[in-house]
Write a protein that holds these residues in place. Structure first.
Motif, mmCIF file in Angstrom:
data_model
loop_
_atom_site.group_PDB
_atom_site.id
_atom_site.type_symbol
_atom_site.label_atom_id
_atom_site.label_comp_id
_atom_site.label_asym_id
_atom_site.label_seq_id
_atom_site.Cartn_x
_atom_site.Cartn_y
_atom_site.Cartn_z
ATOM 1 N N MET A 1 0.856 -1.193 0.000
ATOM 2 C CA MET A 1 0.000 0.000 0.000
ATOM 3 C C MET A 1 0.895 1.247 0.000
ATOM 4 O O MET A 1 1.891 1.279 0.719
ATOM 5 C CB MET A 1 -0.865 -0.021 1.259
ATOM 6 N N ASN A 2 0.569 2.241 -0.780
ATOM 7 C CA ASN A 2 1.442 3.413 -0.755
ATOM 8 C C ASN A 2 1.116 4.302 0.450
ATOM 9 O O ASN A 2 0.094 4.132 1.123
ATOM 10 C CB ASN A 2 1.395 4.174 -2.091
ATOM 11 N N GLN A 3 2.021 5.256 0.661
ATOM 12 C CA GLN A 3 1.900 6.009 1.910
ATOM 13 C C GLN A 3 0.602 6.794 2.009
ATOM 14 O O GLN A 3 0.005 6.861 3.083
ATOM 15 C CB GLN A 3 3.110 6.928 2.077
ATOM 16 N N ASN A 4 0.168 7.375 0.898
ATOM 17 C CA ASN A 4 -1.066 8.162 0.960
ATOM 18 C C ASN A 4 -2.263 7.319 1.347
ATOM 19 O O ASN A 4 -3.092 7.734 2.148
ATOM 20 C CB ASN A 4 -1.335 8.839 -0.391
ATOM 21 N N THR A 5 -2.353 6.130 0.777
ATOM 22 C CA THR A 5 -3.463 5.248 1.120
ATOM 23 C C THR A 5 -3.388 4.858 2.592
ATOM 24 O O THR A 5 -4.407 4.814 3.289
ATOM 25 C CB THR A 5 -3.418 3.980 0.236
ATOM 26 N N ARG A 6 -2.167 4.571 3.062
ATOM 27 C CA ARG A 6 -2.015 4.189 4.468
ATOM 28 C C ARG A 6 -2.413 5.345 5.380
ATOM 29 O O ARG A 6 -3.081 5.145 6.382
ATOM 30 C CB ARG A 6 -0.574 3.757 4.752
ATOM 31 N N GLU A 7 -1.983 6.557 4.999
ATOM 32 C CA GLU A 7 -2.361 7.709 5.811
ATOM 33 C C GLU A 7 -3.879 7.878 5.805
ATOM 34 O O GLU A 7 -4.474 8.175 6.840
ATOM 35 C CB GLU A 7 -1.660 8.970 5.294
ATOM 36 N N ASP A 8 -4.505 7.651 4.627
ATOM 37 C CA ASP A 8 -5.962 7.748 4.556
ATOM 38 C C ASP A 8 -6.617 6.763 5.511
ATOM 39 O O ASP A 8 -7.626 7.067 6.155
ATOM 40 C CB ASP A 8 -6.448 7.461 3.124
ATOM 41 N N THR A 9 -6.069 5.547 5.577
ATOM 42 C CA THR A 9 -6.613 4.528 6.471
ATOM 43 C C THR A 9 -6.598 5.005 7.912
ATOM 44 O O THR A 9 -7.587 4.882 8.644
ATOM 45 C CB THR A 9 -5.757 3.226 6.364
ATOM 46 N N VAL A 10 -5.456 5.572 8.321
ATOM 47 C CA VAL A 10 -5.334 6.072 9.696
ATOM 48 C C VAL A 10 -6.290 7.227 9.926
ATOM 49 O O VAL A 10 -7.006 7.273 10.928
ATOM 50 C CB VAL A 10 -3.882 6.517 9.989
ATOM 51 N N LEU A 11 -6.305 8.148 8.978
ATOM 52 C CA LEU A 11 -7.171 9.316 9.163
ATOM 53 C C LEU A 11 -8.638 8.911 9.231
ATOM 54 O O LEU A 11 -9.415 9.492 10.001
ATOM 55 C CB LEU A 11 -6.927 10.348 8.052
ATOM 56 N N SER A 12 -9.035 7.896 8.448
ATOM 57 C CA SER A 12 -10.414 7.395 8.535
ATOM 58 C C SER A 12 -10.681 6.800 9.911
ATOM 59 O O SER A 12 -11.749 7.021 10.491
ATOM 60 C CB SER A 12 -10.681 6.298 7.506
ATOM 61 N N ALA A 13 -9.713 6.029 10.407
ATOM 62 C CA ALA A 13 -9.900 5.401 11.723
ATOM 63 C C ALA A 13 -10.110 6.467 12.787
ATOM 64 O O ALA A 13 -10.956 6.320 13.685
ATOM 65 C CB ALA A 13 -8.694 4.532 12.075
ATOM 66 N N ILE A 14 -9.339 7.556 12.683
ATOM 67 C CA ILE A 14 -9.479 8.652 13.654
ATOM 68 C C ILE A 14 -10.827 9.346 13.438
ATOM 69 O O ILE A 14 -11.585 9.565 14.393
ATOM 70 C CB ILE A 14 -8.318 9.657 13.493
ATOM 71 N N GLU A 15 -11.107 9.652 12.178
ATOM 72 C CA GLU A 15 -12.343 10.371 11.821
ATOM 73 C C GLU A 15 -13.581 9.598 12.290
ATOM 74 O O GLU A 15 -14.533 10.172 12.829
ATOM 75 C CB GLU A 15 -12.375 10.587 10.299
ATOM 76 N N ASP A 16 -13.518 8.266 12.085
ATOM 77 C CA ASP A 16 -14.660 7.416 12.460
ATOM 78 C C ASP A 16 -14.981 7.486 13.943
ATOM 79 O O ASP A 16 -16.115 7.190 14.357
ATOM 80 C CB ASP A 16 -14.361 5.942 12.116
ATOM 81 N N ARG A 17 -13.957 7.791 14.759
ATOM 82 C CA ARG A 17 -14.161 7.795 16.212
ATOM 83 C C ARG A 17 -14.310 9.197 16.795
ATOM 84 O O ARG A 17 -14.795 9.371 17.905
ATOM 85 C CB ARG A 17 -12.989 7.062 16.889
ATOM 86 N N ARG A 18 -13.898 10.194 16.004
ATOM 87 C CA ARG A 18 -13.829 11.555 16.564
ATOM 88 C C ARG A 18 -15.183 12.057 17.035
ATOM 89 O O ARG A 18 -15.315 12.607 18.120
ATOM 90 C CB ARG A 18 -13.223 12.518 15.547
ATOM 91 N N GLU A 19 -16.203 11.842 16.179
ATOM 92 C CA GLU A 19 -17.535 12.344 16.516
ATOM 93 C C GLU A 19 -18.046 11.710 17.811
ATOM 94 O O GLU A 19 -18.598 12.379 18.682
ATOM 95 C CB GLU A 19 -18.502 12.032 15.369
ATOM 96 N N ARG A 20 -17.794 10.399 17.918
ATOM 97 C CA ARG A 20 -18.241 9.701 19.133
ATOM 98 C C ARG A 20 -17.496 10.204 20.366
ATOM 99 O O ARG A 20 -18.073 10.334 21.451
ATOM 100 C CB ARG A 20 -17.991 8.192 18.997
ATOM 101 N N VAL A 21 -16.192 10.443 20.185
ATOM 102 C CA VAL A 21 -15.398 10.973 21.303
ATOM 103 C C VAL A 21 -15.922 12.355 21.690
ATOM 104 O O VAL A 21 -16.123 12.647 22.875
ATOM 105 C CB VAL A 21 -13.894 11.039 20.940
ATOM 106 N N ASN A 22 -16.187 13.183 20.692
ATOM 107 C CA ASN A 22 -16.688 14.535 20.977
ATOM 108 C C ASN A 22 -18.031 14.496 21.705
ATOM 109 O O ASN A 22 -18.259 15.257 22.643
ATOM 110 C CB ASN A 22 -16.805 15.343 19.682
ATOM 111 N N ASP A 23 -18.913 13.604 21.259
ATOM 112 C CA ASP A 23 -20.202 13.459 21.950
ATOM 113 C C ASP A 23 -19.991 13.032 23.399
ATOM 114 O O ASP A 23 -20.668 13.515 24.311
ATOM 115 C CB ASP A 23 -21.085 12.419 21.236
ATOM 116 N N ALA A 24 -19.054 12.104 23.592
ATOM 117 C CA ALA A 24 -18.812 11.598 24.948
ATOM 118 C C ALA A 24 -18.204 12.689 25.828
ATOM 119 O O ALA A 24 -18.512 12.778 27.023
ATOM 120 C CB ALA A 24 -17.899 10.375 24.897
#
Lengths: 348, 348
Positions: A1-24
């Motif tokens: 996987m190239n670096q941009n795709t890998r970074e996207d994966t991480v950023l999605s993982a963070i993004e997916d949880r951010r809203e829930r963290v903010n609500d909490a």
């Protein structure tokens, strides 16, 4: 996987949880009176932030429970003994501690800006900022008591949180002391970074393991994962300040040099005979020529200081990832490995 | 028994425990590095203090265990279930929190002196004082985790400590806010005093009960004892400033009036039509005539404000003592009653 795709994966993982963290965060730290105090306490938390540490906490819980990421509610999460626990409370507690340290550090360093908004002591006043930090401090302990973990696990989580806070204070104190000490060596500097920055990543990774009821050796390995990744993160920060174009960095490249801020790179360079104070003539990042920064970076490169920092960050990251071998082989573990890489591969 | 003998009894009870408390503070909060940070953290604790709150904690444990005062080691104390607990750790934790709040309050109020020595931010600097307070904060939680109480009792103790700290921050915030609000009424003022000062007495009295394993209703009654006695203590402070000769007070009598500091007396007087700001003309306690203070005190007496404060302190003290009925009738309970009286009968 190239670096941009890998970074996207991480950023999605963070993004997916951010809203829930903010609500909490909203739920665990509601407005209360005195209003001004609670506004000031919530101000930086509301101003944003990636929620990297809570993301690590939530992924650790998912990896240990060996569940599909995002498939279980974080506030009624399957612990290893079959009970349910609130791992989100642990994640929020860590983020609240992070916010407290930022508020007090900004007072001590008299920094005007944080996350693109005025620091709390600028937006409000110093008294309110001290008290807002103090309020978040005890609130973090209150919140950590709400994980509904087994009582002895809950006590272990509180112990980890309290010790981590003490270490952060020690680290900040060393950082302040170092400003007036020219002879700091790399070991001392790295010890400071470990306490000031890295131990909170250690807590973010190990506390959820305590809460879901993992064995001590797993908890310890996850703590080391967090500390090593956290140290690499901070070292990478020092590298980025010198190597990333100003436009991308969002501030003048080399501003640490201009402001005579000690970094792992300048500490190493001084150890290796470089007259660090003479590297850049200007003392305001607004009035420095790119060519002067280029010349300083070249001298630091010649001394091997930038490579030293890069290698150190890379080694720590590999060591951090190896600690994850205590986890089941699953998607959440993969993401925790990727986050460690992201911490040193991010461009800014 | 006449008042002097009763005061001697209380002072002996405190004196008998002070050395042990001081030794325990040394043990629970040893010097560590960074040295300057730990020196600053220990500085106020070493400067003295009556150790009133720890004395209350230790007496509560002795009353509940129904043992002869001073007959049992505080660090291996008989809990109600037959196990042994370290009630001294709980007592020290409370005193450490008290010291943290003094350090941060002195920064906020920019007070130069505390316990006859320079305040921490004067003796060291503001950065160190903020960090010293922050270090004591987490250390208090670390120490509270060392009571060896039953895990769920230990969690209750941590919860009480965390909530108490939050309330203290709220109280200090209200106190700061009130400085710019002329229309504070007595209810608001007393609510501020409860949070800023009294809840820590509540914790000092109730946490040892939690640690030795007392029932919830006993814990709650002891909390109310501490809060009521603590409120009376603070109200009495305001009375003493006006009624005790300067020599005995160790500072100019009426200095609260001269400095326009709001007290329960001035809040009451304003509510009853007194132009409080005009009571004393001088604005430096060093340059005020005793006759001016006498005139001001006479006006406050005419408004009924001093009697109001005295009566309120006396009523709260009686209510506090009545809460002690949940304890076995023994010497330690007697001393806890006497301490409540002492808090409003002391001459300075």
């Amino acid at each position: 996987m190239n670096q941009n795709t890998r970074e996207d994966t991480v950023l999605s993982a963070i993004e997916d949880r951010r809203e829930r963290v903010n609500d909490a965060i909203d739920e665990e730290l509601p407005m209360a009176e005195p209003e001004r105090l609670y506004e000031a306490s919530r101000y930086l938390l509301e101003a944003g932030g990636k929620r990297l540490r809570p993301t690590v906490s939530l992924l650790v819980a998912e990896a240990l429970a060996d569940v599909e990421p995002l498939s279980e509610p974080y506030d009624a999460f399957p612990a290893l003994d079959g009970s349910t626990v609130d791992v989100m409370a642990a994640a929020v507690s860590i983020e609240v501690i992070q916010s407290f340290t930022l508020i007090h550090d900004d007072i001590m360093d008299d920094d005007d800006l944080r996350r693109g908004v005025p620091s709390v002591h600028r937006e409000y006043d110093q008294e309110t900022a001290i008290l807002a930090g103090d309020t978040l401090y005890s609130k973090a302990f209150e919140i950590m008591l709400r994980t509904e973990a087994d009582p002895s696990a809950s006590l272990d989580a509180m112990d980890c949180l309290a010790r981590t806070c003490t270490r952060i204070c020690e680290g900040q104190s060393l950082d302040v002391d170092f400003e007036t000490r020219p002879d700091v060596d790399t070991d001392e500097y790295l010890d400071m970074v470990e306490r000031k920055t890295a131990v909170l990543y250690g807590a973010a990774a190990s506390v959820p393991a305590i809460v879901v009821g993992a064995d001590d050796d797993v908890v310890d390995a996850l703590y080391r994962y967090g500390v090593k990744a956290g140290k690499a993160f901070q070292i990478q920060d020092d590298v980025l300040d010198l190597t990333v174009p100003s436009e991308q960095l969002g501030k003048q490249r080399g501003s640490d040099l201009v402001e005579n801020k000690r970094t792992i790179i300048t500490v190493h360079a001084r150890d290796h005979g470089v007259d660090v104070d003479a590297l850049v003539d200007a003392d305001d990042p607004a009035n420095v020529a790119e060519a002067d920064i280029d010349a300083a970076v070249a001298e630091l490169e010649d001394a091997g200081s930038i490579d030293y920092a890069r290698d150190l960050a890379a080694d720590l990251t590999e060591e951090a990832k190896a600690e994850l071998d205590v986890l089941p082989d699953n998607e959440a573990r993969y993401l925790l490995r990727e986050i460690a890489d992201y911490l040193i591969e991010r461009g800014y």
